[in-house]
Design an enzyme around this catalytic site. Structure first.
Site, mmCIF file in Angstrom:
data_model
loop_
_atom_site.group_PDB
_atom_site.id
_atom_site.type_symbol
_atom_site.label_atom_id
_atom_site.label_comp_id
_atom_site.label_asym_id
_atom_site.label_seq_id
_atom_site.Cartn_x
_atom_site.Cartn_y
_atom_site.Cartn_z
ATOM 1 N N CYS A 263 48.916 -8.298 -14.462
ATOM 2 C CA CYS A 263 49.626 -7.387 -15.401
ATOM 3 C C CYS A 263 48.760 -6.456 -15.751
ATOM 4 O O CYS A 263 48.780 -4.964 -15.717
ATOM 5 C CB CYS A 263 49.900 -8.093 -16.778
ATOM 6 S SG CYS A 263 51.352 -9.161 -16.210
HETATM 7 P P1 NAD Z 1 56.002 -12.546 -9.122
HETATM 8 O O1 NAD Z 1 55.224 -11.899 -7.756
HETATM 9 O O2 NAD Z 1 55.277 -13.850 -9.436
HETATM 10 O O3 NAD Z 1 57.340 -12.819 -8.843
HETATM 11 C C1 NAD Z 1 58.411 -11.967 -8.354
HETATM 12 C C2 NAD Z 1 59.574 -12.511 -7.366
HETATM 13 O O4 NAD Z 1 60.413 -11.653 -6.975
HETATM 14 C C3 NAD Z 1 58.838 -13.278 -5.985
HETATM 15 O O5 NAD Z 1 59.102 -14.526 -5.990
HETATM 16 C C4 NAD Z 1 59.489 -12.480 -5.110
HETATM 17 O O6 NAD Z 1 59.794 -13.247 -3.881
HETATM 18 C C5 NAD Z 1 60.568 -12.011 -5.769
HETATM 19 N N1 NAD Z 1 61.597 -10.916 -5.174
HETATM 20 C C6 NAD Z 1 61.086 -9.646 -4.877
HETATM 21 N N2 NAD Z 1 61.968 -8.829 -4.360
HETATM 22 C C7 NAD Z 1 63.065 -9.512 -4.638
HETATM 23 C C8 NAD Z 1 64.395 -9.330 -4.349
HETATM 24 N N3 NAD Z 1 65.010 -8.092 -4.339
HETATM 25 N N4 NAD Z 1 65.585 -10.153 -4.680
HETATM 26 C C9 NAD Z 1 65.219 -11.482 -5.205
HETATM 27 N N5 NAD Z 1 63.985 -11.894 -5.457
HETATM 28 C C10 NAD Z 1 62.976 -10.856 -5.029
HETATM 29 O O7 NAD Z 1 55.828 -11.515 -10.376
HETATM 30 P P2 NAD Z 1 55.715 -12.044 -11.951
HETATM 31 O O8 NAD Z 1 54.278 -12.310 -12.212
HETATM 32 O O9 NAD Z 1 56.605 -13.071 -12.091
HETATM 33 O O10 NAD Z 1 55.910 -10.490 -12.673
HETATM 34 C C11 NAD Z 1 57.349 -10.329 -12.633
HETATM 35 C C12 NAD Z 1 57.420 -9.053 -13.663
HETATM 36 O O11 NAD Z 1 57.212 -9.638 -14.773
HETATM 37 C C13 NAD Z 1 56.610 -7.744 -13.138
HETATM 38 O O12 NAD Z 1 57.171 -6.827 -13.755
HETATM 39 C C14 NAD Z 1 55.376 -8.054 -14.250
HETATM 40 O O13 NAD Z 1 54.652 -6.978 -14.734
HETATM 41 C C15 NAD Z 1 56.156 -8.552 -15.521
HETATM 42 N N6 NAD Z 1 55.464 -9.746 -16.042
HETATM 43 C C16 NAD Z 1 54.326 -10.625 -15.540
HETATM 44 C C17 NAD Z 1 53.831 -11.393 -16.466
HETATM 45 C C18 NAD Z 1 52.952 -12.564 -15.908
HETATM 46 O O14 NAD Z 1 52.007 -12.945 -16.606
HETATM 47 N N7 NAD Z 1 53.014 -12.590 -14.640
HETATM 48 C C19 NAD Z 1 53.803 -11.480 -17.793
HETATM 49 C C20 NAD Z 1 54.681 -10.596 -18.399
HETATM 50 C C21 NAD Z 1 55.621 -9.495 -17.549
#
Ligand code: NAD
Length: 420
Positions: A263
């Site tokens: 992030c």
């Molecule tokens: P991640 O990469 O762990 O997970 C994303 C998921 O989306 C993956 O499982 C991927 O296979 C799936 N995906 C991609 N394209 C897709 C589609 N078209 N249809 C269905 N699934 C699809 O990401 P994350 O860490 O969970 O982060 C997700 C969002 O949340 C980001 O924008 C991030 O900035 C935000 N965020 C993350 C955190 C954190 O601590 N990880 C905290 C707050 C906000």
């Protein structure tokens, strides 16, 4: 409520399982077959404390699929896909765009009101200027009338994500129409924290401003820490004194080798790019990134003070995850450190309690230890992640260069802290 979650990574799985625990029916939609299989066998697709127990407990309240049609059986869809950086630092919205298109296709076939909520971190304007037109085009329906659209930023921290889901500091709901607001207020009614209802782009900006501030606090602590190191002052003692000021708050002053993770780096870079897009040069945010990039190399400089030529030397690396209690290595400070050690032709022996499998995919060429004690037999040891178990090791007689302030390591024969 019946909820579909698009994207079952760190945010999607925690949010979905959390909502299941609160009595909702949840369907995870992902493109990754391994994640789908894992979820359907009640196995968390990521490591996160408390998640597996919660998945077992609520086994009958969720399922996972790659089929977007399951949206048709739900009332509300959260977009939780990744929003990585492009090479120029700006936000890569391709996953969000593809999710929006697929959701739009399903809404075309759905009768009745459906609410779409963007939970992924997206730069201000994205929900209304990118997501909305894509869903409208595919569905032939109008946002805020035929379907609801909201932005609900996520603030959970990896390592304590489950706890953060149930006990958030605040919930931010960015909406335009009353019906969507009512749906979200109902969904979040079990939570007692402050709830802030804003317009959509304000909600998007709150997430960036929060992460940019926290990143700034870390780089500030590191810059002061670098000065302290030169002056023979312990930055941790300094920040104990600073944090007692009620206007300041003691959190996030852990000076060290900088922030990583999925992030802070990408969000600060995306905000810098967005600012430039609108003709604003973000001097402070740029400095935050510059300080952060420099920090890991300070660990190597301190190592070379004691072992000037690293060629053929055995260097132990304790910790590979970007922070403790996670297996996530995205932008981990271990990455530039290991790259530099490889350039110096050191022999690397690394250990991490949870992140070794992920790190092996990036660096198959280095050696991995079975236990942290094995790492201590190296010519010198670098502490890169402050896992609690590293506080139990016997560092006596070793050369230890500490990037994260593991107190026990101070008993080493030669000990250097990066900012103390
Ligand atoms: P991640 O990469 O762990 O997970 C994303 C998921 O989306 C993956 O499982 C991927 O296979 C799936 N995906 C991609 N394209 C897709 C589609 N078209 N249809 C269905 N699934 C699809 O990401 P994350 O860490 O969970 O982060 C997700 C969002 O949340 C980001 O924008 C991030 O900035 C935000 N965020 C993350 C955190 C954190 O601590 N990880 C905290 C707050 C906000």
């Amino acid at each position: 409520m019946k909820i579909s979650i698009v994207g079952s990574g760190y945010v999607g799985i925690t949010t979905g399982v959390g909502f299941a625990e609160l009595g909702n029916d949840v369907t995870f939609i992902d493109v990754d077959e391994n994640k789908i299989k894992a979820i359907n066998s009640a196995k968390p697709p990521i490591f996160e404390k408390g998640l597996e127990e919660l998945m077992n407990k609520n086994r009958d309240k969720y399922k996972a699929t790659n089929n977007y049609e399951s949206i048709l059986d739900t009332d509300i869809t959260f977009i939780c896909v990744g929003t990585p950086s492009k090479d120029d630092g700006s936000i890569d919205l391709s996953f969000v765009e593809s999710a929006a298109r697929e959701i739009g296709k399903m809404l075309k076939r759905k009768d009745g009101f459906h609410t779409v909520v963007v939970k992924s971190t997206v730069v201000p304007g994205t929900t209304e200027e990118v997501v909305k037109p894509l869903i409208e085009k595919e569905s032939g329906k109008r946002a805020f009338e035929d379907f609801g659209l909201a932005m609900n930023p996520e603030f959970l921290r990896e390592g304590s994500a489950v706890d953060d889901f149930f006990n958030p500091d605040r919930i931010v709901i960015g909406v335009k129409d009353d019906k969507t607001r009512e749906v979200l207020e109902m969904l979040y009614s079990p939570f007692n924290c402050p709830k802030l209802v804003t317009d959509i782009k304000t909600a998007e900006m709150i997430k960036y401003a929060s992460n940019a501030f926290l990143a700034t606090k870390i780089s500030f602590a590191n810059e002061i820490g670098n000065i302290c190191k030169k002056l023979g002052i312990d930055a941790y003692e300094v920040f104990k004194g600073v944090g007692l000021d009620h206007r300041i708050n003691p959190a996030f002053f852990r000076a060290g080798i900088g922030f990583g993770g999925s992030c802070f780096p990408k969000d600060v870079k995306a905000l810098i790019a967005k600012a430039r897009d609108v003709g604003e040069e973000p001097k402070l945010l740029k400095a935050v990134m510059d300080v952060n990039e420099g920090q890991p190399m300070r660990l190597i400089e301190l190592l070379k003070k004691h072992i000037p030529n690293l060629r053929g030397k055995k260097v132990g690396v304790l910790g590979l995850a970007f922070k403790p209690d996670t297996d996530d290595i995205r932008e981990s400070r271990a990455i530039p450190i290991v790259e530099e050690l490889l350039k110096e032709q050191a022999e690397i022996l690394a250990y991490d309690p949870k992140a070794m499998d992920n790190f092996k995919q990036l660096f198959p060429q280095i050696r991995y230890a079975e236990t942290p004690n094995e790492v201590l037999n190296a010519d010198a040891v670098l502490i890169v992640t402050e896992w609690k178990e590293f506080e139990q090791l016997d560092y006596k007689g070793k050369i230890v260069i500490d990037g994260r302030r593991v107190e026990k390591a101070r008993e080493a024969a030669i000990y250097e802290g990066v900012c103390w």
